[in-house]
Design an enzyme around this catalytic site. Structure first.
Site, PDB file in Angstrom:
ATOM      1  N   GLY A 138      31.452   8.193 -63.884  1.00  0.00           N
ATOM      2  CA  GLY A 138      30.581   7.180 -64.250  1.00  0.00           C
ATOM      3  C   GLY A 138      31.742   5.937 -64.945  1.00  0.00           C
ATOM      4  O   GLY A 138      31.466   4.513 -64.930  1.00  0.00           O
ATOM      5  N   ASN A 165      26.126  17.731 -50.397  1.00  0.00           N
ATOM      6  CA  ASN A 165      25.234  17.989 -51.315  1.00  0.00           C
ATOM      7  C   ASN A 165      24.013  18.753 -52.117  1.00  0.00           C
ATOM      8  O   ASN A 165      23.439  17.099 -51.875  1.00  0.00           O
ATOM      9  CB  ASN A 165      26.214  17.106 -52.995  1.00  0.00           C
ATOM     10  CG  ASN A 165      25.866  17.208 -54.368  1.00  0.00           C
ATOM     11  OD1 ASN A 165      25.797  18.420 -54.292  1.00  0.00           O
ATOM     12  ND2 ASN A 165      27.013  17.021 -54.756  1.00  0.00           N
ATOM     13  N   ARG A 216      25.416   2.614 -69.502  1.00  0.00           N
ATOM     14  CA  ARG A 216      25.036   1.147 -69.901  1.00  0.00           C
ATOM     15  C   ARG A 216      24.183   0.469 -70.894  1.00  0.00           C
ATOM     16  O   ARG A 216      24.435  -0.622 -71.506  1.00  0.00           O
ATOM     17  CB  ARG A 216      25.049   0.324 -68.148  1.00  0.00           C
ATOM     18  CG  ARG A 216      26.156   0.379 -67.683  1.00  0.00           C
ATOM     19  CD  ARG A 216      26.182   0.061 -66.417  1.00  0.00           C
ATOM     20  NE  ARG A 216      25.162   1.533 -65.384  1.00  0.00           N
ATOM     21  CZ  ARG A 216      25.178   1.449 -64.631  1.00  0.00           C
ATOM     22  NH1 ARG A 216      25.729   0.665 -63.613  1.00  0.00           N
ATOM     23  NH2 ARG A 216      24.516   2.329 -63.825  1.00  0.00           N
ATOM     24  N   LEU A 243      33.629  12.040 -67.453  1.00  0.00           N
ATOM     25  CA  LEU A 243      32.815  11.449 -67.926  1.00  0.00           C
ATOM     26  C   LEU A 243      31.559  11.125 -67.230  1.00  0.00           C
ATOM     27  O   LEU A 243      32.307  10.302 -67.128  1.00  0.00           O
ATOM     28  CB  LEU A 243      33.262  10.336 -69.295  1.00  0.00           C
ATOM     29  CG  LEU A 243      34.666  11.185 -69.970  1.00  0.00           C
ATOM     30  CD1 LEU A 243      35.016   9.745 -70.870  1.00  0.00           C
ATOM     31  CD2 LEU A 243      33.649  12.115 -70.803  1.00  0.00           C
ATOM     32  N   GLY A 244      30.497  11.710 -66.784  1.00  0.00           N
ATOM     33  CA  GLY A 244      29.400  10.793 -66.276  1.00  0.00           C
ATOM     34  C   GLY A 244      28.350  11.259 -66.516  1.00  0.00           C
ATOM     35  O   GLY A 244      28.234  11.408 -67.692  1.00  0.00           O
ATOM     36  N   GLU A 293      35.394   5.938 -65.383  1.00  0.00           N
ATOM     37  CA  GLU A 293      35.659   4.766 -64.321  1.00  0.00           C
ATOM     38  C   GLU A 293      35.353   4.050 -64.303  1.00  0.00           C
ATOM     39  O   GLU A 293      36.088   2.566 -63.908  1.00  0.00           O
ATOM     40  CB  GLU A 293      35.531   5.209 -62.544  1.00  0.00           C
ATOM     41  CG  GLU A 293      36.133   6.612 -62.421  1.00  0.00           C
ATOM     42  CD  GLU A 293      35.117   6.668 -60.848  1.00  0.00           C
ATOM     43  OE1 GLU A 293      34.860   6.345 -60.592  1.00  0.00           O
ATOM     44  OE2 GLU A 293      35.519   7.674 -60.499  1.00  0.00           O
ATOM     45  N   ARG A 329      22.386  16.076 -71.392  1.00  0.00           N
ATOM     46  CA  ARG A 329      23.084  17.602 -71.856  1.00  0.00           C
ATOM     47  C   ARG A 329      23.549  17.264 -74.226  1.00  0.00           C
ATOM     48  O   ARG A 329      24.254  16.329 -73.632  1.00  0.00           O
ATOM     49  CB  ARG A 329      23.150  18.321 -71.989  1.00  0.00           C
ATOM     50  CG  ARG A 329      22.503  18.896 -70.620  1.00  0.00           C
ATOM     51  CD  ARG A 329      23.808  19.482 -69.276  1.00  0.00           C
ATOM     52  NE  ARG A 329      23.220  18.574 -68.173  1.00  0.00           N
ATOM     53  CZ  ARG A 329      24.225  18.928 -67.063  1.00  0.00           C
ATOM     54  NH1 ARG A 329      25.225  19.520 -67.235  1.00  0.00           N
ATOM     55  NH2 ARG A 329      24.668  18.221 -66.243  1.00  0.00           N
ATOM     56  N   HIS A 389      31.975  21.052 -62.249  1.00  0.00           N
ATOM     57  CA  HIS A 389      33.258  20.076 -62.240  1.00  0.00           C
ATOM     58  C   HIS A 389      35.060  19.596 -61.253  1.00  0.00           C
ATOM     59  O   HIS A 389      35.611  19.397 -61.240  1.00  0.00           O
ATOM     60  CB  HIS A 389      33.646  19.244 -63.758  1.00  0.00           C
ATOM     61  CG  HIS A 389      32.213  18.161 -64.006  1.00  0.00           C
ATOM     62  ND1 HIS A 389      31.969  18.308 -65.038  1.00  0.00           N
ATOM     63  CD2 HIS A 389      30.973  17.784 -62.990  1.00  0.00           C
ATOM     64  CE1 HIS A 389      30.719  17.042 -65.354  1.00  0.00           C
ATOM     65  NE2 HIS A 389      30.069  17.205 -63.885  1.00  0.00           N
ATOM     66  N   GLU A 410      35.158  13.664 -55.078  1.00  0.00           N
ATOM     67  CA  GLU A 410      35.033  15.015 -54.954  1.00  0.00           C
ATOM     68  C   GLU A 410      34.369  15.491 -53.574  1.00  0.00           C
ATOM     69  O   GLU A 410      34.507  16.865 -52.587  1.00  0.00           O
ATOM     70  CB  GLU A 410      33.273  15.434 -55.978  1.00  0.00           C
ATOM     71  CG  GLU A 410      33.207  15.462 -57.546  1.00  0.00           C
ATOM     72  CD  GLU A 410      32.456  15.717 -58.384  1.00  0.00           C
ATOM     73  OE1 GLU A 410      32.167  14.423 -58.469  1.00  0.00           O
ATOM     74  OE2 GLU A 410      32.184  16.829 -58.484  1.00  0.00           O
ATOM     75  N   ARG A 416      29.354  21.620 -51.902  1.00  0.00           N
ATOM     76  CA  ARG A 416      29.404  22.111 -53.008  1.00  0.00           C
ATOM     77  C   ARG A 416      28.615  23.165 -53.147  1.00  0.00           C
ATOM     78  O   ARG A 416      26.932  22.861 -52.887  1.00  0.00           O
ATOM     79  CB  ARG A 416      28.761  20.289 -53.413  1.00  0.00           C
ATOM     80  CG  ARG A 416      29.111  20.690 -55.044  1.00  0.00           C
ATOM     81  CD  ARG A 416      28.646  19.127 -55.683  1.00  0.00           C
ATOM     82  NE  ARG A 416      29.080  19.592 -57.051  1.00  0.00           N
ATOM     83  CZ  ARG A 416      27.618  18.950 -57.550  1.00  0.00           C
ATOM     84  NH1 ARG A 416      26.818  18.834 -57.757  1.00  0.00           N
ATOM     85  NH2 ARG A 416      28.086  19.628 -59.441  1.00  0.00           N
TER      86      ARG A 416
HETATM   87  P1  AMP Z   1      27.542   9.482 -62.912  1.00  0.00           P
HETATM   88  O1  AMP Z   1      27.358  11.117 -63.012  1.00  0.00           O
HETATM   89  O2  AMP Z   1      29.662   9.625 -62.831  1.00  0.00           O
HETATM   90  O3  AMP Z   1      27.475   8.903 -61.753  1.00  0.00           O
HETATM   91  O4  AMP Z   1      28.029   8.773 -63.745  1.00  0.00           O
HETATM   92  C1  AMP Z   1      26.801   7.661 -64.589  1.00  0.00           C
HETATM   93  C2  AMP Z   1      26.587   7.351 -65.435  1.00  0.00           C
HETATM   94  O5  AMP Z   1      28.360   5.877 -65.991  1.00  0.00           O
HETATM   95  C3  AMP Z   1      25.933   7.016 -66.778  1.00  0.00           C
HETATM   96  O6  AMP Z   1      25.420   6.973 -67.621  1.00  0.00           O
HETATM   97  C4  AMP Z   1      25.848   5.467 -66.619  1.00  0.00           C
HETATM   98  O7  AMP Z   1      25.569   4.472 -67.232  1.00  0.00           O
HETATM   99  C5  AMP Z   1      27.753   4.916 -66.475  1.00  0.00           C
HETATM  100  N1  AMP Z   1      28.261   3.796 -66.233  1.00  0.00           N
HETATM  101  C6  AMP Z   1      27.634   3.558 -64.889  1.00  0.00           C
HETATM  102  N2  AMP Z   1      28.653   2.114 -64.668  1.00  0.00           N
HETATM  103  C7  AMP Z   1      28.941   1.802 -66.399  1.00  0.00           C
HETATM  104  C8  AMP Z   1      29.529   0.531 -66.541  1.00  0.00           C
HETATM  105  N3  AMP Z   1      30.148  -0.356 -66.213  1.00  0.00           N
HETATM  106  N4  AMP Z   1      30.165   0.900 -68.298  1.00  0.00           N
HETATM  107  C9  AMP Z   1      29.365   1.721 -68.676  1.00  0.00           C
HETATM  108  N5  AMP Z   1      28.868   3.305 -68.076  1.00  0.00           N
HETATM  109  C10 AMP Z   1      29.369   2.874 -66.891  1.00  0.00           C
END
Ligand code: AMP
Length: 416
Positions: A347, A14, A297, A221-222, A350, A253, A177, A402, A88
């Site tokens: 993130g 990637n 977080r 949702l990341g 999950e 965004r 995605h 992924e 990717r």
């Molecule tokens: P990703 O782009 O899939 O890696 O997701 C990143 C996002 O996941 C960021 O906004 C992080 O703050 C969020 N994240 C990771 N761990 C947690 C958690 N324990 N509670 C809430 N959000 C989280």
């Protein structure tokens, strides 16, 4: 770990503008070596490598570009030679509705698609050409973020704008995605089939009793966020559009805004299109509303901290984020002939048990019932359902993979 554990592995790459993430995945998906080359082109360039046993090492590669980083990565992998490479690729336009073996023609096509993904596609091309330069014989495959959504019907992918823009310039919704939505919806189907033979899964969704067809709403949702409606393994609609800016509120965004916003900001504030684009992509979302952070977080911590000057902003950001996800999932349900359940991933999906609970609560007319204890336990890579016994639809957390999906599609494309 014995060398034979890594049997006929696929290398998944990637490639970003200044980074290159890699994963070497065994044919049986039981073993994986991963790593990240970051700060490419800068003095701080380094590779953070995790071996078969998960042990981490950091290798300085000061000033290295993508190709030089890849040479070092292949050296580190040593005897573990990949039999294929899967990349990717972000935007496949309408030309690529499935993964594609790299050829001169396919690469030229990807280059022509650059205007659709000006930041991402050039980075993918650099990654592909770097592998070609080192191992010209190694078969390579491009796995597109957009391809899974090519099954959307015109009513979902067309914008209500003059048709010449679609017919001549292919201005339409594409969605992104795709590998994540494909992976988690497939996994949800598999898990539901397993469960329906063993327990009371048939209690869910009495309206589709007797039907074996499955319709899923998936929420990735990341830092980037999108939702999709998937029926019998096919994407029927999704929240992202021509670009990954449409739809849900994300880390930086904005997601949906009034399309009139651009003209308004130009006329009232004299902002240029470039400034507006940068503002919507990089300074909006959680960061824009809190004024402090794009990280969920940190936003949750701020919202819980009575002494934080931005507490009210953080609470509003959380409310907006969850409401927007719920609103989109409700809207996307219109695409599905039948609804089996909702899958959370990414993130936030999950790990954010409170966020999931708020989204479910906002969908108050769907007859969802949540098992709070189960929900609270589904964090840090745990896979499982969290609907209660009386829920009309299933609720799942499925950690996305992924890289596995890209390796799988790479092997399928090459007939390996
Ligand atoms: P990703 O782009 O899939 O890696 O997701 C990143 C996002 O996941 C960021 O906004 C992080 O703050 C969020 N994240 C990771 N761990 C947690 C958690 N324990 N509670 C809430 N959000 C989280």
């Amino acid at each position: 770990m014995h060398k034979s554990a890594m049997h006929n592995p696929t290398l998944v790459i990637n490639s970003g503008s200044s980074s290159l993430k890699y994963a070497l995945i065994s044919a049986d998906n039981q073993h994986r070596i991963t790593g990240l080359a970051e700060n490419l082109g800068a003095n701080e360039a380094q590779i953070v490598h995790k071996d078969l046993n998960g042990e981490k090492s950091v290798i300085a590669i000061s000033g290295a570009n993508h190709k030089e980083a890849l040479v070092t990565i292949l050296e580190i992998l040593g005897d573990y030679k990949p039999i294929a490479v899967g990349h990717r690729a972000v935007h496949g336009g309408h030309e690529f509705s499935q993964a594609q073996r790299v050829s001169a023609a396919a690469l030229a096509q990807l280059k022509r698609l650059t205007p659709l993904a000006p930041l991402h596609n050039p980075a993918n091309i650099v990654g592909i050409e770097a592998v070609q330069a080192i191992y010209p014989q190694l078969p390579q495959v491009m796995v597109f973020d957009t391809a899974f959504h090519q099954t959307m019907p015109p009513k979902a992918y067309r914008y209500a704008i003059p048709k010449a823009l679609y017919e001549t310039h292919f201005i339409r919704r594409y969605g992104f995605h795709g590998t994540s939505h494909a992976y988690v919806s497939d996994r949800a189907r598999e898990l539901t089939e397993q469960l329906s033979t063993t327990n009371n899964a048939s209690k869910l969704n009495p309206s589709s009793e007797g039907s074996k067809k499955q319709g899923w709403l998936t929420a990735h949702l990341g830092n980037g966020c999108s939702a999709a409606a998937i029926y019998e393994g096919k994407s029927l609609d999704t929240s992202m559009g021509l670009t990954p800016l449409e739809g849900l509120m994300m880390g930086t965004r904005s997601g949906d805004v009034d399309p009139g916003l651009h003209a308004h900001l130009k006329h009232t504030l004299g902002m240029s299109l470039e400034d507006i684009d940068a503002m919507l992509n990089k300074q909006s979302g959680l960061l824009g509303v809190t004024g402090v952070s794009n990280d969920m977080r940190a936003v949750e911590e701020m919202a819980a901290d009575n002494t934080h000057p931005n507490q009210a902003d953080a609470n509003l950001a959380l409310e907006m984020f969850c409401y927007r996800v719920a609103k989109y999932l409700a809207a996307l349900s219109c695409a599905l002939p039948e609804l089996t359940g909702i899958v959370f991933t990414g993130g936030i999906g999950e790990n954010g048990a409170d966020i999931r609970a708020r989204i479910v609560a906002d969908m108050r007319h769907f007859g969802l019932q949540m098992d709070s204890a189960k929900n609270a336990k589904l964090i840090r890579g745990q896979e499982g359902s969290f609907h209660g016994d009386n829920s009309r639809y299933a609720l799942w957390v499925i950690p996305t993979d992924e890289e596995y999906r890209i390796a799988l599609e790479t092997r399928q494309t090459l007939g390996l």
